[in-house]
Design a protein around this motif. Structure first.
Motif, PDB file in Angstrom:
ATOM      1  N   ASP A  87      10.500   1.933  -7.386  1.00  0.00           N
ATOM      2  CA  ASP A  87       9.543   2.051  -8.472  1.00  0.00           C
ATOM      3  C   ASP A  87      10.012   1.225  -9.664  1.00  0.00           C
ATOM      4  O   ASP A  87      11.208   0.973  -9.827  1.00  0.00           O
ATOM      5  CB  ASP A  87       9.428   3.527  -8.881  1.00  0.00           C
ATOM      6  CG  ASP A  87       8.123   3.815  -9.604  1.00  0.00           C
ATOM      7  OD1 ASP A  87       7.228   2.961  -9.566  1.00  0.00           O
ATOM      8  OD2 ASP A  87       8.014   4.905 -10.203  1.00  0.00           O
ATOM      9  N   THR A 113       2.069  -2.913 -14.868  1.00  0.00           N
ATOM     10  CA  THR A 113       2.083  -1.486 -14.548  1.00  0.00           C
ATOM     11  C   THR A 113       3.520  -0.987 -14.598  1.00  0.00           C
ATOM     12  O   THR A 113       4.467  -1.771 -14.514  1.00  0.00           O
ATOM     13  CB  THR A 113       1.497  -1.204 -13.151  1.00  0.00           C
ATOM     14  OG1 THR A 113       2.352  -1.804 -12.158  1.00  0.00           O
ATOM     15  CG2 THR A 113       0.096  -1.770 -13.018  1.00  0.00           C
ATOM     16  N   SER A 168       6.158   2.958 -14.360  1.00  0.00           N
ATOM     17  CA  SER A 168       6.480   4.152 -13.565  1.00  0.00           C
ATOM     18  C   SER A 168       6.210   5.459 -14.308  1.00  0.00           C
ATOM     19  O   SER A 168       6.734   6.503 -13.941  1.00  0.00           O
ATOM     20  CB  SER A 168       7.949   4.096 -13.147  1.00  0.00           C
ATOM     21  OG  SER A 168       8.790   3.935 -14.277  1.00  0.00           O
ATOM     22  N   ARG A 193       3.967   8.478 -14.909  1.00  0.00           N
ATOM     23  CA  ARG A 193       2.911   9.097 -14.103  1.00  0.00           C
ATOM     24  C   ARG A 193       2.678  10.543 -14.524  1.00  0.00           C
ATOM     25  O   ARG A 193       3.488  11.139 -15.248  1.00  0.00           O
ATOM     26  CB  ARG A 193       3.270   9.029 -12.621  1.00  0.00           C
ATOM     27  CG  ARG A 193       3.327   7.588 -12.093  1.00  0.00           C
ATOM     28  CD  ARG A 193       3.548   7.568 -10.589  1.00  0.00           C
ATOM     29  NE  ARG A 193       3.409   6.215 -10.076  1.00  0.00           N
ATOM     30  CZ  ARG A 193       4.365   5.309 -10.059  1.00  0.00           C
ATOM     31  NH1 ARG A 193       5.557   5.618 -10.529  1.00  0.00           N
ATOM     32  NH2 ARG A 193       4.148   4.104  -9.589  1.00  0.00           N
ATOM     33  N   GLU A 214       0.102   4.752 -13.154  1.00  0.00           N
ATOM     34  CA  GLU A 214       1.232   3.825 -13.098  1.00  0.00           C
ATOM     35  C   GLU A 214       1.327   3.123 -14.445  1.00  0.00           C
ATOM     36  O   GLU A 214       1.353   1.901 -14.534  1.00  0.00           O
ATOM     37  CB  GLU A 214       1.056   2.816 -11.948  1.00  0.00           C
ATOM     38  CG  GLU A 214      -0.319   2.157 -11.924  1.00  0.00           C
ATOM     39  CD  GLU A 214      -0.575   1.362 -10.667  1.00  0.00           C
ATOM     40  OE1 GLU A 214       0.221   1.455  -9.715  1.00  0.00           O
ATOM     41  OE2 GLU A 214      -1.578   0.636 -10.630  1.00  0.00           O
TER      42      GLU A 214
END
Length: 671
Positions: free
Chosen positions: A67, A145, A147, A149, A194
């Motif tokens: 990620d 984008t 990580s 979330r 994201e």
């Protein structure tokens, strides 16, 4: 040996295991990274977490990524458009990653590039990506984008998580099931988003709550998990999908358990390995560690390090040495005991296994080399060149377990190889022709040197006695052309070799950054001025100035990639004369120079002259100065010589006697 433990979440494995790093970012210790890891199995297999949760996998491929920051290039229902954009990006530094999902009941394709270490680097990639894939974007603008979330809930089973995901997808919310990798009875979750910033995350929260009013969202704070998506990028020519697991969280770790048939690692030259594969994130990059039973690891290592056709006793020698080396490493590589390259030991998976090798490993199961009650780091090299190295010639250390011993079996490396003729052409060019292309003539030179011609048109004259497909010949000969024979030598091999000729410019470039002294702008003379106990070079001097290095073995790479440091240097543009007064003088080659031979004085022809030593050895001296290295051995030469062990086994020595010859004051013990 305490470090070689089965991971807690791999309790199904019995016996001693070893951890072999294939991909990892360990800084200066070891660095081999890849943005994607593709694994393949021919039968049922599974992913298991430290929390005890697991996901069963069907036969086929699965992919993993780390990620982080990416660029979302486009989102489209047109696979051809997404695939075309991916093809355009594939040759660039911005590697494509293609997913497929279903939003509002429609199949769509999402193309990304990355990962990138920082948001700023991802931002820079946006401009590059937009330029490369402009024709396929259809008005869409690539965006960064990240990580950040939100969790839409946790669940006790994968089925519950997938049902919750389906509800969100039908409402137009991009959602993913997640296998949580640590803690809690709820092993599964559903995440959305994201985002790369908190502001984006806040906007996303409002959007999702508007589309799905009954959903409760909470931030995902560096949680360890595997985000499960569908990879559509296994082929850019046709739609081919596979499960894709994005590992997230700095402490994340998952184990892919095989089914006994091995796990193929596509990014490791399609090789298949025994044991299980542990995947984690180290220093922001994907890390892949093969957790494999020690003895099975040795099946591959021994098969990769030596020829399976060798005598059984030589294979046993390698098995015991490799086992000892592996066990002595401890936690050298932090997340692993060893790596799969020759930085540790060559390890190529099941493909390098062989029944004879397996028998040798099994016959010596558990046996190691010890000295002073401790397992030794049983280092080895391919060929010691007739005498193993003293530690002072490799890493500046003293003698003990390792010292210089005779290794006469090393000559077995050149058994059955072609002889090559070192010849001087009429043009003044010298080089090598293989014996099966040569026809010897009855005539000789005034100095008694033989003459030859060749048997075929356009016969290559090679710069060294070896066919090198990537190196141009120095000349070509045709039948009827004559050449003078300077010497007959063995084809370059692990025991005896020739490298070069190197120009001054090539050596200056190679020496840069590898010596503690400044490198001269041009090299006119190069010689070995100090040697160690086995004859290996301890000091090399250029133009009278010592080119000192931190470790003597560094001369191998510093001088153009030589097989060993057991070498002599021949300068092709000069020769040394010993006068009657005991003094030496350096002479250079020039057109028409005099040569003193057994028949009296004469002049050389062309652009070279021939000088003969008192023992009848001849060599050509050209007008242009280059440097040729003539040496013996392959590798650092310390400890066991693999070819030497083969030679001793041919003579009837057993593996324990061979090991004790190469490792002094040592015993062979079964642990």
């Amino acid at each position: 040996m305490g470090c070689l433990q089965v991971p807690a979440y791999a309790a199904g494995n019995d016996g001693q295991t070893i951890r072999v790093a294939m991909f990892a970012n360990l800084g200066s210790t070891y660095k081999s990274t890849t943005p994607l890891i593709t694994l393949e199995s021919t039968g049922q297999w599974s992913i298991q977490s430290e929390s005890g949760a697991n996901v069963s996998l069907p036969a086929g491929q699965v992919r993993f990524s780390a990620d982080g920051f990416r660029v979302k290039v486009l989102e489209t229902a047109d696979f051809k458009a997404a695939s075309a954009a991916a093809k355009l990006l594939q040759p660039t530094a911005d590697k494509p990653l293609l997913f497929t999902t279903s939003l509002n009941g429609n199949v769509i394709y999402q193309l990304y590039t990355g990962n990138y270490a920082t948001e700023a680097l991802a931002g820079q990639a946006v401009t590059r990506v937009q330029k490369v894939a402009a024709a396929q974007l259809a008005g869409q603008k690539p965006a960064v984008t990240g990580s950040k979330r939100l969790s839409a809930g946790t669940y006790g089973s994968m089925q519950e998580a997938e049902a919750a995901q389906a509800s969100l997808l039908s409402a137009g919310v991009n959602a993913y099931p997640v296998l949580q990798l640590s803690g809690g009875s709820q092993a599964y979750a559903v995440w959305v988003g994201e985002a790369s910033t908190e502001a984006e995350l806040s906007t996303l929260k409002k959007s999702v709550e508007a589309k799905s009013p009954g959903v409760t969202l909470s931030p995902v704070n560096n949680s360890a998990g595997l985000i499960i998506r569908q990879d559509a990028g296994l082929s850019t020519d046709a739609l081919k999908t596979a499960p894709h697991y994005t590992i997230t969280g700095t402490e994340s770790k998952a184990l892919v358990q095989g089914n006994g048939n091995g796990i193929k690692v596509v990014e490791r030259s399609q090789r298949t390995y025994r044991g299980d594969m542990e995947i984690s994130i180290v220093s922001g990059d994907l890390a892949l560690v093969n957790v494999v039973p020690l003895e099975q690891y040795l099946y591959s290592v021994v098969g990769a390090e030596v020829y399976s056709s060798w005598p059984a006793e030589a294979l046993k020698v390698q098995a015991v040495a490799a086992r000892s080396y592996a066990l002595q490493q401890g936690e050298r590589f932090k997340i692993a005991n060893v790596v799969d390259t020759t930085l540790s030991q060559a390890y190529n998976g099941i493909g390098s296994e062989n029944d004879k090798v397996t028998s040798a490993v099994d016959a010596t199961a558990g046996e190691v080399v010890k000295s002073g009650g401790k397992i030794i780091e049983a280092v080895f090299s391919s060929n010691a060149g007739g005498q193993t190295a003293h530690p002072s010639e490799v890493w500046n250390g003293g003698a003990g377990v390792f010292t210089n011993v005779v290794s006469s079996g090393d000559t077995s490396a050149q058994a059955g190889l072609h002889t090559w003729y070192h010849v001087l052409l009429g043009t003044g060019v010298s080089g090598y022709i293989r014996e099966d292309n040569i026809k010897e003539l009855t005539t000789k030179t005034n100095a008694g040197l033989a003459k030859v011609t060749v048997t075929a048109q356009n016969t290559n004259v090679r710069p060294i006695p070896l066919i090198q497909s990537t190196v141009e010949p120095v000349a070509k000969m045709n039948p009827g052309n004559e050449a003078v024979v300077l010497a007959k030598v063995a084809q370059s091999n692990d025991y005896a070799w020739v490298r070069g000729p190197f120009t001054s410019a090539q050596l200056v470039k190679s020496l840069q950054g590898k010596t503690t002294a400044s490198v001269p702008a041009s090299i006119s003379t190069l010689e070995v001025t100090k040697r160690g106990p086995s004859g290996r070079a301890l000091e090399v001097t250029a133009n009278g100035q010592a080119m000192t290095v931190k470790y003597a073995d560094t001369y191998r790479s510093a001088l153009g990639g030589l097989p060993s440091t057991l070498f002599d240097i021949a300068g092709t543009g000069s020769y040394t004369v010993l006068g009657a007064d005991g003094k030496t003088a350096s002479k250079t080659g020039s057109n028409g120079a005099f040569v003193l031979s057994s028949s009296g004085a004469g002049t050389s022809s062309g652009n070279a002259l021939v000088v003969m030593s008192g023992d009848g050895q001849a060599r050509a001296v050209t007008q242009g100065q280059t440097f040729t290295f003539i040496g013996q051995g392959n590798g650092h030469g310390l400890g066991l010589s693999q070819w030497g062990a083969k030679g001793m086994a041919d003579e009837g020595y057993d593996y324990q006697a061979i090991l004790k010859h190469y490792y002094q004051n040592a015993t062979i013990v079964k642990e």
